[in-house]
Motif scaffolding. Structure first.
Motif, PDB file in Angstrom:
ATOM      1  N   VAL A 182      77.132 -19.976  29.652  1.00 15.72           N
ATOM      2  CA  VAL A 182      76.002 -20.522  28.901  1.00 15.72           C
ATOM      3  C   VAL A 182      74.973 -19.413  28.731  1.00 15.72           C
ATOM      4  N   PRO A 183      74.123 -19.499  27.720  1.00 18.95           N
ATOM      5  CA  PRO A 183      73.112 -18.467  27.514  1.00 18.95           C
ATOM      6  C   PRO A 183      72.220 -18.286  28.746  1.00 18.95           C
ATOM      7  N   PHE A 184      71.865 -17.057  28.998  1.00 24.92           N
ATOM      8  CA  PHE A 184      71.084 -16.748  30.195  1.00 24.92           C
ATOM      9  C   PHE A 184      69.732 -17.460  30.194  1.00 24.92           C
ATOM     10  N   VAL A 185      69.173 -17.715  29.003  1.00 24.81           N
ATOM     11  CA  VAL A 185      67.873 -18.389  28.946  1.00 24.81           C
ATOM     12  C   VAL A 185      67.962 -19.766  29.597  1.00 24.81           C
ATOM     13  N   GLN A 186      69.100 -20.460  29.448  1.00 28.02           N
ATOM     14  CA  GLN A 186      69.258 -21.770  30.084  1.00 28.02           C
ATOM     15  C   GLN A 186      69.383 -21.633  31.600  1.00 28.02           C
ATOM     16  N   VAL A 187      70.097 -20.609  32.035  1.00 28.40           N
ATOM     17  CA  VAL A 187      70.215 -20.360  33.480  1.00 28.40           C
ATOM     18  C   VAL A 187      68.838 -20.102  34.076  1.00 28.40           C
ATOM     19  N   LYS A 188      68.061 -19.282  33.391  1.00 30.07           N
ATOM     20  CA  LYS A 188      66.720 -18.953  33.881  1.00 30.07           C
ATOM     21  C   LYS A 188      65.834 -20.198  33.934  1.00 30.07           C
ATOM     22  N   ASP A 189      65.931 -21.055  32.928  1.00 30.34           N
ATOM     23  CA  ASP A 189      65.127 -22.282  32.914  1.00 30.34           C
ATOM     24  C   ASP A 189      65.478 -23.184  34.096  1.00 30.34           C
ATOM     25  N   ILE A 190      66.769 -23.292  34.420  1.00 31.41           N
ATOM     26  CA  ILE A 190      67.185 -24.134  35.547  1.00 31.41           C
ATOM     27  C   ILE A 190      66.650 -23.569  36.856  1.00 31.41           C
ATOM     28  N   ILE A 232      73.432 -15.711  42.794  1.00 31.57           N
ATOM     29  CA  ILE A 232      72.826 -16.997  42.457  1.00 31.57           C
ATOM     30  C   ILE A 232      73.850 -17.806  41.668  1.00 31.57           C
ATOM     31  N   LYS A 233      74.190 -18.972  42.186  1.00 34.97           N
ATOM     32  CA  LYS A 233      75.094 -19.885  41.494  1.00 34.97           C
ATOM     33  C   LYS A 233      74.263 -21.030  40.912  1.00 34.97           C
ATOM     34  N   VAL A 234      74.473 -21.308  39.633  1.00 33.88           N
ATOM     35  CA  VAL A 234      73.687 -22.315  38.926  1.00 33.88           C
ATOM     36  C   VAL A 234      74.638 -23.301  38.261  1.00 33.88           C
ATOM     37  N   ILE A 235      74.436 -24.585  38.510  1.00 37.56           N
ATOM     38  CA  ILE A 235      75.232 -25.615  37.842  1.00 37.56           C
ATOM     39  C   ILE A 235      74.824 -25.687  36.377  1.00 37.56           C
ATOM     40  N   LYS A 236      75.785 -25.717  35.495  1.00 39.46           N
ATOM     41  CA  LYS A 236      75.518 -25.709  34.058  1.00 39.46           C
ATOM     42  C   LYS A 236      74.787 -26.984  33.634  1.00 39.46           C
ATOM     43  N   PRO A 237      73.915 -26.881  32.643  1.00 44.31           N
ATOM     44  CA  PRO A 237      73.121 -28.052  32.234  1.00 44.31           C
ATOM     45  C   PRO A 237      74.007 -29.164  31.693  1.00 44.31           C
ATOM     46  N   GLY A 238      73.700 -30.396  32.125  1.00 38.81           N
ATOM     47  CA  GLY A 238      74.398 -31.578  31.649  1.00 38.81           C
ATOM     48  C   GLY A 238      75.719 -31.867  32.321  1.00 38.81           C
ATOM     49  N   ASP A 315      69.547 -28.336  44.853  1.00 36.88           N
ATOM     50  CA  ASP A 315      70.797 -29.033  44.553  1.00 36.88           C
ATOM     51  C   ASP A 315      71.574 -28.349  43.431  1.00 36.88           C
ATOM     52  N   ASP A 316      70.839 -27.729  42.472  1.00 34.25           N
ATOM     53  CA  ASP A 316      71.487 -27.108  41.312  1.00 34.25           C
ATOM     54  C   ASP A 316      71.549 -25.589  41.396  1.00 34.25           C
ATOM     55  N   VAL A 317      70.886 -25.004  42.360  1.00 36.94           N
ATOM     56  CA  VAL A 317      70.822 -23.545  42.491  1.00 36.94           C
ATOM     57  C   VAL A 317      71.150 -23.170  43.925  1.00 36.94           C
ATOM     58  N   LEU A 318      72.042 -22.195  44.082  1.00 35.86           N
ATOM     59  CA  LEU A 318      72.400 -21.720  45.420  1.00 35.86           C
ATOM     60  C   LEU A 318      72.278 -20.205  45.445  1.00 35.86           C
ATOM     61  N   THR A 319      71.434 -19.715  46.339  1.00 33.66           N
ATOM     62  CA  THR A 319      71.259 -18.273  46.510  1.00 33.66           C
ATOM     63  C   THR A 319      71.841 -17.874  47.860  1.00 33.66           C
ATOM     64  N   MET A 320      72.777 -16.931  47.828  1.00 38.11           N
ATOM     65  CA  MET A 320      73.447 -16.516  49.064  1.00 38.11           C
ATOM     66  C   MET A 320      73.673 -15.014  49.050  1.00 38.11           C
ATOM     67  N   GLN A 321      73.908 -14.491  50.218  1.00 38.07           N
ATOM     68  CA  GLN A 321      74.141 -13.063  50.399  1.00 38.07           C
ATOM     69  C   GLN A 321      75.326 -12.594  49.561  1.00 38.07           C
ATOM     70  N   PHE A 322      75.166 -11.425  48.941  1.00 34.19           N
ATOM     71  CA  PHE A 322      76.275 -10.817  48.204  1.00 34.19           C
ATOM     72  C   PHE A 322      77.128 -10.022  49.188  1.00 34.19           C
ATOM     73  N   ILE A 323      78.388 -10.410  49.308  1.00 30.28           N
ATOM     74  CA  ILE A 323      79.317  -9.709  50.194  1.00 30.28           C
ATOM     75  C   ILE A 323      80.121  -8.735  49.356  1.00 30.28           C
ATOM     76  N   ASP A 324      79.872  -7.467  49.568  1.00 25.36           N
ATOM     77  CA  ASP A 324      80.532  -6.414  48.809  1.00 25.36           C
ATOM     78  C   ASP A 324      81.789  -6.003  49.555  1.00 25.36           C
ATOM     79  N   GLY A 325      82.937  -6.262  48.981  1.00 26.97           N
ATOM     80  CA  GLY A 325      84.174  -5.944  49.671  1.00 26.97           C
ATOM     81  C   GLY A 325      85.339  -5.766  48.732  1.00 26.97           C
ATOM     82  N   ILE A 326      86.470  -5.464  49.307  1.00 21.75           N
ATOM     83  CA  ILE A 326      87.697  -5.215  48.559  1.00 21.75           C
ATOM     84  C   ILE A 326      88.513  -6.496  48.515  1.00 21.75           C
TER      85      ILE A 326
END
Length: 612
Positions: A182-190, A232-238, A315-326
């Motif tokens: 989805v367009p980033f503007v919608q992600v940012k709004d959520i 950042i994981k964001v549930i899509k609108p609707g 409920d709609d946004v989850l922020t978690m540590q970025f695990i950089d790995g192989i």
């Protein structure tokens, strides 16, 4: 490592680059990462709303403004007819495919005339692009057409090899769960709506390019104001509204399909699917899952789970540590030293077996994309990371113990106990044949044991084939059993990718024996005894009365041996005797004091000896 090394989409499935993805990305408004105060290109000034105005609106809203008990049903009427059309089309198309698959000898002359006539009537009613396809392909395509809820349903069906024919599960495995973002503007709004502040105040940088885009959500890289790398994981609108409406319809269709094809237990599958899907569209569950895993593995620093940023989640946004790995199996993973690969295999196998048979709380969407090999420094060993924990499986304490005994018997080659423990976990359906199932599982286990003497065997394949036998004998297992097999398949597949000659049985034996020893450690048994202390105290308080009543009963029976036509006194004595003996046995197993279980044994044997 590049940011693409971790894919944190809603389902854990990486989004592949495609032409449609490129077009969708190109259509996004230009974004400069994290530039404070910068507005999105293309947004009209009149659409901008100051944080203070938003806060004022929020403060004046009614607390019941978001409460809508009819929300799951809105639009359900139109959706009902869409789903109904596809269900009926699938049933008619399935009949056409069945008639087409009949051998020539059954379609000559007047043979199968009724079936052929019905197929001829159905043919113009089915979409011409689908009606000539095999039934499994029709099913997959219709699930894709119906959208994200039904795509998820197909993915759950793909692992139910204990209930569905292999032709269907193999076809459903090809269901794709990545879509254009989805367009980033919608992600940012959520993000701003849920977290209550502009993204420039919440994050130092926020990438407009998604890491992955699935049917339910999409993920973006970001950096917190403290400099932490996060996803950042964001549930899509609707999406939540669509899924809630679809789940209501699926419950209705589950009842309908249960009349038509009860042998495949559609109502049970839909109920299980609904439970998992409702949790997947609420990120508070995934946040809790990650924290539970981290707590369970706090004593294993070599196993890593992402840290959750609760203050930046909802409920709609989850922020978690970025695990950089192989990613396991990649070219970089094969460049690790032999010692490092051995450590990766040992850590991964121990973690998965521990989740399943010690904690009873396990990652239910395990595949190579959800595992990360974290390279160590000069004085730091390599680690293993797990990501995307939206879907977890749970075993009750009783099932967990039975599964531990089952797996222990399996890796030891104890064929008879393998069948017995597996049957203890099952639910026998109407007309079931548990003894036939037990014999079939024993025969299958013996066959695999013989195969293991000449080469490598797959424990996951043995378990899966054992579960598949259940449908033949009307013996059914919970969905967690097939999710367990999926985790074991990942363990075996990743292990053999890192080490082709891996002895899965030997590795499993080592780790399950450790859990088995810990399970019967006197300290563990003592802890369980303490957890059951209230019940034991109640028993101790009532023990004098029970002993007095028991001895009075024994004395009465010794003094009065007059035959009686009433069978119930003897029955009551038998029940009481059995209860005392079972209580004594529990006291011994749980490590109870001798002055508790010895009198129970004595009373039980006396009652058994003198009962009428």
């Amino acid at each position: 490592m590049s940011s693409s090394s971790q894919t944190a989409s809603a389902s854990g499935t990486a989004s592949t680059s495609s032409q449609s993805d490129a077009k969708a990305s190109a259509s996004m408004n230009g974004q400069v990462q994290g530039a404070p105060g910068q507005a999105e290109a293309g947004r009209a000034p009149s659409e901008e709303k100051s944080p203070s105005a938003s806060a004022a609106d929020t403060n004046h809203r009614s607390p019941l403004a978001d409460f809508d008990p009819l929300a799951p049903y809105r639009g359900a009427v139109r959706r009902f007819f869409v789903v109904y059309r596809h269900v009926m089309g699938l049933l008619m198309g399935g009949h056409i495919a069945y008639v087409r698959s009949l051998p020539d000898v059954q379609t000559r002359g007047m043979r199968s005339l009724g079936k052929r006539m019905m197929a001829w009537i159905f043919r113009p009613l089915v979409d011409r692009s689908l009606r000539n396809l095999p039934f499994p392909v029709q099913l997959r395509k219709r699930l894709e057409i119906l959208g994200p809820t039904f795509t998820k349903l197909g993915q759950i069906l793909a692992i139910r090899e204990d209930l569905l024919p292999p032709a269907i599960t193999r076809e459903l495995e090809s269901l794709m769960d990545h879509l254009p973002p989805v367009p980033f503007v919608q992600v940012k709004d959520i993000i701003e709506r849920d977290l209550g502040a502009p993204v420039e105040e919440l994050f130092a940088t926020l990438s407009s390019e998604p890491l992955g885009s699935a049917s339910i959500a999409q993920a973006h890289r970001a950096t917190t104001v403290k400099g932490d790398d996060v996803v950042i994981k964001v549930i899509k609108p609707g999406i939540r509204e669509i899924i809630n409406s679809d789940l209501k319809l699926l419950e209705f269709f589950g009842i309908f399909l249960n009349w038509i094809i009860p042998e495949y237990r559609p109502r049970q599958i839909i109920e299980e699917f609904s439970e998992y899907t409702k949790r997947e569209v609420d990120y508070s569950f995934e946040a809790t899952n990650a924290e539970v895993f981290a707590a369970n593995f706090s004593d294993m620093p070599g196993v890593v789970f992402p840290t959750i940023y609760r203050e930046l989640s909802s409920d709609d946004v989850l922020t978690m540590q970025f695990i950089d790995g192989i990613r396991p199996g990649s070219a970089a993973s094969l460049q690790l030293s032999e010692d490092e690969r051995e450590r990766v295999i040992d850590l991964g196998s121990e973690a998965i077996i521990r989740m399943l048979y010690k904690d009873g709380f396990f990652h239910a969407d395990l595949h190579a994309g959800n595992l990360k090999i974290i390279e160590g420094g000069p004085n730091e060993p390599v680690k293993v990371g797990f990501i995307d924990m939206g879907m977890v499986g749970r075993f009750s304490p009783q099932v967990k113990r039975r599964l531990l005994y089952y797996f222990y018997a399996l890796v030891r080659g104890d064929v008879e106990n393998v069948a017995r423990y597996l049957l203890d976990i099952a639910r026998i359906g109407e007309g079931g044949d548990p003894q036939g199932f037990r014999r079939a599982v024993s025969d299958l286990s013996r066959y695999f044991a013989r195969q293991g003497q000449t080469g490598t065997i797959s424990i996951a394949q043995l378990i899966l084939e054992s579960l598949s036998l259940g449908g033949r004998y009307r013996v059914f297992f919970p969905v967690e059993m097939t999710l367990m097999v999926k985790a074991l398949v990942t363990f075996e597949g990743v292990g053999r990718t890192m080490k082709p000659d891996l002895d899965v049985v030997a590795v499993s034996q080592r780790h399950v024996r450790s859990i088995f020893r810990e399970r019967f450690d006197p300290r563990t048994l003592g802890g369980e005894l303490l957890s059951n202390a209230p019940e034991f105290i109640d028993t101790l308080v009532q023990l004098p009365r029970l002993m007095s009543s028991g001895s009075a009963y024994v004395e009465e029976r010794l003094n009065d041996r007059t035959p009686s036509g009433d069978p119930f006194p003897g029955l009551r004595g038998s029940i009481l005797a059995g209860a005392c003996i079972i209580g004594g046995a529990l006291g011994v197993v749980q490590g109870g004091p001798i002055w508790l279980w010895l009198p129970l044994f004595a009373i039980g044997f006396l009652l058994a000896l003198f009962k009428t």
